[in-house]
Design an enzyme around this catalytic site. Structure first.
Site, PDB file in Angstrom:
ATOM      1  N   PRO A   2       0.830  -1.210   0.000  1.00 49.73           N
ATOM      2  CA  PRO A   2       0.000   0.000   0.000  1.00 49.73           C
ATOM      3  C   PRO A   2       0.863   1.257   0.000  1.00 49.73           C
ATOM      4  O   PRO A   2       1.774   1.408   0.813  1.00 49.73           O
ATOM      5  CB  PRO A   2      -0.789  -0.129   1.315  1.00 49.73           C
ATOM      6  CG  PRO A   2      -0.799  -1.597   1.608  1.00 49.73           C
ATOM      7  CD  PRO A   2       0.526  -2.100   1.125  1.00 49.73           C
ATOM      8  N   GLU A   3       0.593   2.144  -0.950  1.00 51.52           N
ATOM      9  CA  GLU A   3       1.296   3.411  -1.038  1.00 51.52           C
ATOM     10  C   GLU A   3       0.322   4.537  -0.685  1.00 51.52           C
ATOM     11  O   GLU A   3      -0.785   4.279  -0.209  1.00 51.52           O
ATOM     12  CB  GLU A   3       1.908   3.578  -2.425  1.00 51.52           C
ATOM     13  CG  GLU A   3       2.956   2.498  -2.741  1.00 51.52           C
ATOM     14  CD  GLU A   3       3.682   2.714  -4.062  1.00 51.52           C
ATOM     15  OE1 GLU A   3       3.602   3.847  -4.613  1.00 51.52           O
ATOM     16  OE2 GLU A   3       4.323   1.777  -4.547  1.00 51.52           O
ATOM     17  N   HIS A  91      -4.141 -14.236  10.108  1.00 47.78           N
ATOM     18  CA  HIS A  91      -3.359 -13.020   9.912  1.00 47.78           C
ATOM     19  C   HIS A  91      -4.065 -11.778  10.442  1.00 47.78           C
ATOM     20  O   HIS A  91      -3.613 -10.657  10.180  1.00 47.78           O
ATOM     21  CB  HIS A  91      -3.034 -12.839   8.425  1.00 47.78           C
ATOM     22  CG  HIS A  91      -2.328 -14.015   7.820  1.00 47.78           C
ATOM     23  ND1 HIS A  91      -1.120 -14.485   8.283  1.00 47.78           N
ATOM     24  CD2 HIS A  91      -2.697 -14.833   6.792  1.00 47.78           C
ATOM     25  CE1 HIS A  91      -0.742 -15.533   7.564  1.00 47.78           C
ATOM     26  NE2 HIS A  91      -1.690 -15.766   6.663  1.00 47.78           N
ATOM     27  N   ARG A 110       2.285 -10.572   6.184  1.00 46.84           N
ATOM     28  CA  ARG A 110       3.750 -10.540   6.288  1.00 46.84           C
ATOM     29  C   ARG A 110       4.240  -9.876   7.579  1.00 46.84           C
ATOM     30  O   ARG A 110       5.424  -9.956   7.891  1.00 46.84           O
ATOM     31  CB  ARG A 110       4.334  -9.796   5.079  1.00 46.84           C
ATOM     32  CG  ARG A 110       3.965 -10.438   3.743  1.00 46.84           C
ATOM     33  CD  ARG A 110       4.718  -9.774   2.613  1.00 46.84           C
ATOM     34  NE  ARG A 110       4.215 -10.184   1.308  1.00 46.84           N
ATOM     35  CZ  ARG A 110       4.717  -9.784   0.153  1.00 46.84           C
ATOM     36  NH1 ARG A 110       5.737  -8.940   0.144  1.00 46.84           N
ATOM     37  NH2 ARG A 110       4.207 -10.186  -0.987  1.00 46.84           N
ATOM     38  N   ARG A 152      23.118  16.308  -6.427  1.00 44.62           N
ATOM     39  CA  ARG A 152      22.790  14.923  -6.079  1.00 44.62           C
ATOM     40  C   ARG A 152      23.104  14.001  -7.254  1.00 44.62           C
ATOM     41  O   ARG A 152      22.658  14.211  -8.378  1.00 44.62           O
ATOM     42  CB  ARG A 152      21.300  14.804  -5.722  1.00 44.62           C
ATOM     43  CG  ARG A 152      20.885  15.624  -4.524  1.00 44.62           C
ATOM     44  CD  ARG A 152      21.341  15.001  -3.226  1.00 44.62           C
ATOM     45  NE  ARG A 152      20.654  13.754  -2.966  1.00 44.62           N
ATOM     46  CZ  ARG A 152      19.500  13.691  -2.306  1.00 44.62           C
ATOM     47  NH1 ARG A 152      18.909  14.789  -1.862  1.00 44.62           N
ATOM     48  NH2 ARG A 152      18.940  12.531  -2.093  1.00 44.62           N
TER      49      ARG A 152
END
Length: 271
Positions: A2-3, A91, A110, A152
């Site tokens: 999930p972002e 879970h 996880r 950078r």
């Protein structure tokens, strides 16, 4: 994983069903997430009403009169509202029992997620204090990216995914934004011109907005609070499509690892 769009979708769906409701009990079946769930999370939540449900980067922030719970969904986490008596799966690690007979259930196969407690201002918490601007804030724009990138040498994709550059842009949407902006993901960040950073900032906001409007991207584990998948995966133009034809020029998309993350780009459209 999930972002930001998936976390924001979760926040928007849960907010009207959580804010103002009292947490009667917190049931922790397995405290061993990425970091152990602290005992004070249980004691500070129980008996108090949720006053606000916010988001910072990929963290959900559930606040009450005592402080704020920080929730990160990790690689495979999800939050759903279920009936109090619904049987838990292997879970399903945490339930917040609400006064209306429902439970907010945290599922994480996880166990890379996080559920922590913050007594003070959240912007001083170690996980949040060094984050850059939110992508929808006035502080995020092409000039910010350009000035911060000077000197950078890191790849521009890694630069974009650095939470100190902008909060919450993960791998899926970094791939997509760079394609829309026409920037090669391996180009050194310090060698991207100001005008191209303006295009990139606009692309980031546009793609995140569209993904939130589609309920996020479901590729593996992510589901919305009602158990349904997001719909944005059908609009991905490069992510997870290495070897396929570019939708613009029909060249074969290329893939490699940049910053330990899978990266896909078009060799003709991105320079």
């Amino acid at each position: 994983m999930p972002e930001l769009p998936e976390v924001e979708t979760t926040r928007r769906e849960l907010e009207p069903r959580l804010v103002g409701r009292r947490v009667d009990r917190v049931l922790v079946r397995n405290p061993r997430l990425r970091w152990p769930i602290p005992p004070e999370l249980v004691s500070r939540l129980e008996g108090r009403r949720i006053l606000r449900l916010g988001r910072r980067a990929k963290y959900l922030l559930a606040s009450n009169a005592a402080g704020t719970a920080l929730i990160h969904l990790g690689m495979s986490g999800s939050l759903r509202l279920v009936a109090m008596g619904e049987e838990a799966g292997p879970h399903d690690h945490v339930d917040w029992h609400l006064e209306d007979g429902q439970a907010l259930r945290y599922r994480d196969p996880r166990r890379f997620g996080t559920m922590l407690w913050c007594d003070g201002p959240t912007d001083r918490h170690p996980l949040l204090s060094r984050l850059g601007p939110e992508p929808f804030s006035d502080s995020f724009h092409g000039n910010w990216l350009y000035e911060r990138s000077r000197g950078r040498r890191a790849a521009v994709k890694s630069f974009l995914m650095d939470g100190r550059t902008v909060a919450g842009v993960g791998n899926i949407y970094a791939n997509e934004a760079l394609f829309h902006a026409g920037i090669h993901p391996a180009r050194p960040a310090g060698r991207v011109a100001r005008a191209r950073y303006h295009r990139l900032a606009c692309a980031v906001r546009r793609i995140l907005t569209h993904s939130i409007g589609s309920g996020g991207t479901s590729l593996r584990d992510y589901v919305r609070t009602d158990g349904e998948p997001g719909r944005y995966q059908g609009r991905l133009l490069v992510y997870d499509r290495a070897g396929e034809a570019c939708v613009r020029c029909r060249a074969a998309l290329r893939g490699r690892t940049i910053g330990q993350r899978s990266t896909v780009w078009c060799p003709l459209c991105q320079r």
